[in-house]
Write an enzyme that holds these catalytic residues in place. Structure first.
Site, PDB file in Angstrom:
ATOM      1  N   TYR A 160     -18.810  15.103 -19.779  1.00  0.00           N
ATOM      2  CA  TYR A 160     -19.172  13.781 -19.252  1.00  0.00           C
ATOM      3  C   TYR A 160     -20.125  12.997 -20.135  1.00  0.00           C
ATOM      4  O   TYR A 160     -20.413  11.836 -19.855  1.00  0.00           O
ATOM      5  CB  TYR A 160     -19.713  13.938 -17.823  1.00  0.00           C
ATOM      6  CG  TYR A 160     -18.695  14.694 -16.989  1.00  0.00           C
ATOM      7  CD1 TYR A 160     -17.547  14.057 -16.527  1.00  0.00           C
ATOM      8  CD2 TYR A 160     -18.823  16.068 -16.757  1.00  0.00           C
ATOM      9  CE1 TYR A 160     -16.565  14.755 -15.837  1.00  0.00           C
ATOM     10  CE2 TYR A 160     -17.848  16.769 -16.058  1.00  0.00           C
ATOM     11  CZ  TYR A 160     -16.725  16.112 -15.604  1.00  0.00           C
ATOM     12  OH  TYR A 160     -15.751  16.804 -14.937  1.00  0.00           O
ATOM     13  N   HIS A 216     -10.576  22.981 -10.168  1.00  0.00           N
ATOM     14  CA  HIS A 216     -11.145  23.090  -8.809  1.00  0.00           C
ATOM     15  C   HIS A 216     -10.094  22.923  -7.705  1.00  0.00           C
ATOM     16  O   HIS A 216     -10.371  23.204  -6.546  1.00  0.00           O
ATOM     17  CB  HIS A 216     -12.224  22.026  -8.580  1.00  0.00           C
ATOM     18  CG  HIS A 216     -13.392  22.147  -9.512  1.00  0.00           C
ATOM     19  ND1 HIS A 216     -14.157  23.287  -9.586  1.00  0.00           N
ATOM     20  CD2 HIS A 216     -13.917  21.281 -10.415  1.00  0.00           C
ATOM     21  CE1 HIS A 216     -15.104  23.111 -10.501  1.00  0.00           C
ATOM     22  NE2 HIS A 216     -14.990  21.904 -11.015  1.00  0.00           N
ATOM     23  N   ASP A 250     -19.652   5.726  -5.715  1.00  0.00           N
ATOM     24  CA  ASP A 250     -19.851   7.124  -5.360  1.00  0.00           C
ATOM     25  C   ASP A 250     -20.542   7.811  -6.533  1.00  0.00           C
ATOM     26  O   ASP A 250     -19.914   8.122  -7.536  1.00  0.00           O
ATOM     27  CB  ASP A 250     -18.510   7.810  -5.053  1.00  0.00           C
ATOM     28  CG  ASP A 250     -18.703   9.270  -4.659  1.00  0.00           C
ATOM     29  OD1 ASP A 250     -19.825   9.788  -4.820  1.00  0.00           O
ATOM     30  OD2 ASP A 250     -17.715   9.876  -4.199  1.00  0.00           O
ATOM     31  N   ASP A 293     -15.574  25.672 -19.060  1.00  0.00           N
ATOM     32  CA  ASP A 293     -16.184  24.534 -18.362  1.00  0.00           C
ATOM     33  C   ASP A 293     -17.447  25.040 -17.660  1.00  0.00           C
ATOM     34  O   ASP A 293     -17.541  26.214 -17.321  1.00  0.00           O
ATOM     35  CB  ASP A 293     -15.184  24.001 -17.316  1.00  0.00           C
ATOM     36  CG  ASP A 293     -15.669  22.736 -16.625  1.00  0.00           C
ATOM     37  OD1 ASP A 293     -15.198  21.647 -16.994  1.00  0.00           O
ATOM     38  OD2 ASP A 293     -16.513  22.841 -15.695  1.00  0.00           O
ATOM     39  N   ASP A 318     -18.373  20.165 -20.580  1.00  0.00           N
ATOM     40  CA  ASP A 318     -19.633  19.893 -19.897  1.00  0.00           C
ATOM     41  C   ASP A 318     -20.587  21.080 -20.055  1.00  0.00           C
ATOM     42  O   ASP A 318     -21.718  21.047 -19.589  1.00  0.00           O
ATOM     43  CB  ASP A 318     -19.401  19.554 -18.416  1.00  0.00           C
ATOM     44  CG  ASP A 318     -18.394  20.476 -17.740  1.00  0.00           C
ATOM     45  OD1 ASP A 318     -18.024  21.506 -18.329  1.00  0.00           O
ATOM     46  OD2 ASP A 318     -17.980  20.155 -16.610  1.00  0.00           O
TER      47      ASP A 318
HETATM   48  C1  Q6M Z   1     -20.834  17.349  -7.657  1.00  0.00           C
HETATM   49  C2  Q6M Z   1     -22.226  16.896  -7.419  1.00  0.00           C
HETATM   50  C3  Q6M Z   1     -22.533  17.014  -5.954  1.00  0.00           C
HETATM   51  C4  Q6M Z   1     -13.738  19.401 -13.970  1.00  0.00           C
HETATM   52  C5  Q6M Z   1     -15.185  19.609 -13.577  1.00  0.00           C
HETATM   53  C6  Q6M Z   1     -15.474  18.804 -12.331  1.00  0.00           C
HETATM   54  C7  Q6M Z   1     -16.904  18.841 -11.934  1.00  0.00           C
HETATM   55  C8  Q6M Z   1     -17.183  18.181 -10.632  1.00  0.00           C
HETATM   56  C9  Q6M Z   1     -18.670  17.996 -10.439  1.00  0.00           C
HETATM   57  C10 Q6M Z   1     -19.017  17.466  -9.138  1.00  0.00           C
HETATM   58  N1  Q6M Z   1     -20.425  17.263  -8.986  1.00  0.00           N
HETATM   59  N2  Q6M Z   1     -23.808  16.466  -5.626  1.00  0.00           N
HETATM   60  O1  Q6M Z   1     -15.402  20.959 -13.412  1.00  0.00           O
HETATM   61  O2  Q6M Z   1     -15.988  19.227 -14.644  1.00  0.00           O
HETATM   62 ZN    ZN Z   2     -16.930  20.966 -15.155  1.00  0.00          ZN
END
Ligand code: Q6M
Ligand code: ZN
Length: 686
Positions: free
Chosen positions: A305, A135, A20, A172, A265
């Site tokens: 990340y 989230h 994924d 974030d 991030d």
């Molecule tokens: C989605 C891309 C869709 C904890 C956090 C999680 C971020 C999730 C990012 C999902 N990306 N095409 O806020 O860093």
């Molecule tokens: Zn994030």
């Protein structure tokens, strides 16, 4: 009072079990890399390690529904196919047989940290956790998040400790919509989030992530969204939002506890955020929050990340929590147009709720540009931009964050012998060490006491002869030691501050170092100020002149003297700090002159604490003999104690407030970090 670090290897024991591309970023190495970095630079050892626990059902039910909890509880027994199917119900999240356990540990770690801070066992701390939380919603997992760690922690603090107001800062790069939904109508929790938005084109692509979602009903004004509509935001953009949106509102809100959704991030190199703020910036974001709520600050990891950028950011953040000086905030160029547009929109949307924003400009005429309608025309252009950003992403590099060796002595105090020493201060006897006042004084001058570990600050007492000459030579020695980084900061009581300033300024500028001079009180324009930019003087006083006389002498006239704490706070947060950060001095000279009456000690301590974010913490404070009572509170702030909360600030005195705003607008041509809107960013006024 120390810094807690919460970490449990168990939280690395779950991962994505299928293909994924949307989820593959969220890997166990995020945690191991961050933790290993903390260990290898010696920071983990300096922290108080608090064990992680599992959050109980009752804890989780503070935010989530029973149905959802029961559903998640079944995941450890699911087959791979079932797990996949279960995850598919939600957005952008995966499940593993160990996810539930790790999610309870992540939430439990946040609660343990809150316990540690609320009971006074530690001052602040970081919970290194996964899965992240911001989230996840009442009945839904989302964006790698299972339980909303920070939202649960906020409710828990309120319930268990009777905490009234909680500030949640979400730095974030994604919008923590789960946190927003949890507290939207709740005025006791102020949620602030900045996030990549790109006019609703960026995940999670929600209309309600825009600046005009300000909260609902009684909670109106207590939800602050700052959308980033372009990638590539830099340190200046982040700081401008802190100075002109978050900090003024946060001080007005007066939280009892601050929680941070600490996602990294938002730093350079991150494949999700694509922003350009350097890891250094987290030292400042952290430092700027450390004097709210009496220092009670809990950080919980969210995203991040790029393992290099993430680890560096985590280290810089923990270093700052521990009280080490922050790196110089170099090369701040001022916020970009897109950031200014966002700032202007947010300030306008919130001006009816916060008195610190009540003079904010209206939304820009191009206001629609932050709305989706205009998108069609822009789409082509933006796609192009995105492509370029992605292309350059691969080769992006940045310098490693700088660290500076913590001097053996943090705070040196030059005070008259007959004066009581501030706490932790060891009286030094002049007659036995007269030779120490020569330039070549050796380290034993700075005897340490109360040595409880490497973080303890050592407040020393320099002797002070009543002779001005002796005072000045002590100051010279002190400055020399600060320059060599043998001492971090200092405090001196002098007979005549105006007179003592001159040689200090001369000494520092002879080394071609920029000096920021902050004068509080005083009736006259300080003499001996060079006008060539080697010093920048900010003079906050009732008697300060109305107009700046040159670019480098900035009078901030508060007619109500400094007795109006709201006005004073505004002057510090929205005028002094932006100027100071943009100027980036090598030394800060803070002077307290007669005629600063009415300024309360807490506000002064806030100033002393906040200025330590500059110049690697090299701050020299001079107070006049009549202000002897300031020695204790000043020494406390210099040695790293959190400044006391200013209490709920009343509306500022209108006259002073308007003058401050005029000053800010007038200076914007020269000082870009003072800008808060797109129109006034030009030089038209000058
Ligand atoms: C989605 C891309 C869709 C904890 C956090 C999680 C971020 C999730 C990012 C999902 N990306 N095409 O806020 O860093
Ligand atoms: Zn994030």
């Amino acid at each position: 009072m120390g810094t807690a670090l919460l970490y449990d290897e168990e939280m690395t024991r779950y991962k994505l079990l299928w293909l994924d591309p949307d989820c593959e970023l969220e890997r166990p190495e995020r945690l191991t890399a961050s933790h290993e970095a903390l260990v290898s630079c010696g920071l983990a050892a300096r922290c108080v390690s608090i064990p992680v626990r599992q959050a109980t059902d009752d804890d989780i039910l503070l935010i989530h529904s029973e149905e959802y909890l029961e559903a998640v509880k079944k995941t450890p027994y699911m087959t791979l196919e079932d797990l996949r199917e279960f995850a598919l119900v939600y957005g952008c999240v995966y499940f593993h047989p160990n996810s539930y356990r790790c999610a309870t540990l992540a939430a439990g770690a946040a609660l343990q940290l809150v316990d540690g801070v609320m009971t006074g066992r530690v001052r602040n701390g970081l919970a290194l956790v996964r899965p992240p939380g911001h989230h996840s919603m009442r009945s839904a997992a989302n964006g790698f998040c299972v339980f909303n760690n920070v939202a649960i922690a906020a409710k828990y603090a309120q319930q268990k400790y009777g905490v009234q107001r909680v500030l949640i800062v979400d730095w974030d790069i994604h919008h923590g919509q789960g946190v927003q939904y949890a507290f939207e109508d709740d005025p006791s929790v102020l949620y602030f989030s900045w996030h990549r938005y790109e006019h609703q084109k960026f995940w999670p692509e929600l209309r309600e992530s825009d600046y005009d979602s300000v909260g609902k009903d009684k909670g109106a004004g207590f939800n602050i969204n700052v959308p980033w509509n372009k990638v590539g935001m830099q340190n200046s953009d982040y700081l401008a939002v802190f100075f002109h949106v978050l900090l003024p509102v946060a001080y007005e809100f007066c939280p009892d506890l601050v929680l941070v959704c600490a996602g990294f991030d938002s730093a350079i190199g991150d494949p999700e955020g694509e922003m350009c703020a350097t890891p250094d910036i987290f030292a400042h974001l952290t430092h700027l929050l450390m004097n709210l709520a009496g220092g009670k600050l809990c950080l919980m990891l969210e995203g991040g990340y790029n393992l290099t950028s993430l680890s560096q950011s985590v280290c810089v953040t923990v270093r700052t929590l521990l009280g080490d000086p922050a790196p110089r905030p170099a090369n701040l160029q001022g916020p970009c147009q897109s950031a200014l547009e966002s700032i202007q929109c947010v300030r306008a949307a919130h001006r009816k709720y916060w008195s610190c924003l009540k003079l904010a400009a209206g939304a820009p005429p191009s206001e629609v540009s932050t709305k989706r309608i205009k998108l069609e025309e822009k789409e082509r252009e933006e796609k192009l931009q995105r492509g370029e950003a992605a292309d350059s992403k691969a080769g992006i590099t940045w310098p490693q964050p700088q660290t500076c060796v913590l001097p053996p002595v943090r705070t040196a105090v030059v005070i008259p012998e007959e004066m009581a020493c501030p706490d932790g201060c060891k009286r030094f006897n002049l007659s036995q060490h007269a030779d120490s006042l020569s330039d070549k004084c050796d380290p034993p001058l700075f005897h340490q006491n109360n040595h409880n570990g490497p973080l303890e600050s050592h407040v020393l007492s320099f002797p002070l002869s009543l002779h001005a000459v002796s005072t000045l030579s002590s100051l010279t020695v002190l400055l020399g030691k600060m320059e060599k980084n043998e001492i971090c900061n200092g405090l001196a009581v002098v007979g005549d501050v105006s007179m003592a300033m001159a040689p200090v300024i001369q000494h520092a500028t002879s080394l071609k170092q920029r000096v920021l001079v902050v004068c509080v009180g005083g009736t006259e324009v300080p003499s001996h100020l060079p006008e060539d930019g080697t010093t920048l003087t900010v003079h906050i006083s009732k008697e300060a002149p109305e107009e700046p006389s040159c670019k480098y002498y900035i009078p901030v006239r508060l007619k109500n003297s400094c007795g109006d704490t709201s006005g004073f706070a505004q002057a510090i947060l929205s005028v002094l700090l932006p100027l100071a950060y943009e100027y980036d001095p090598a030394l800060v000279l803070l002077t307290r002159l007669p005629g600063s009456g009415g300024l309360n000690d807490g506000a002064w301590q806030q100033l002393v604490s906040l200025l330590q974010g500059l110049a690697w913490g090299h701050v020299l404070v001079l107070v006049q003999e009549c202000h002897k009572a300031l020695v204790k509170p000043t020494a406390a702030a210099l040695s790293g104690s959190p400044a006391p909360s200013l209490g709920r600030l009343p509306a500022p005195v209108v006259e002073d407030f308007e003058a401050l705003e005029r000053l800010r607008v007038r200076l914007q041509a020269d000082w870009m970090l003072l800008r808060t809107s797109v129109q006034e960013s030009g030089a038209e006024d000058n």
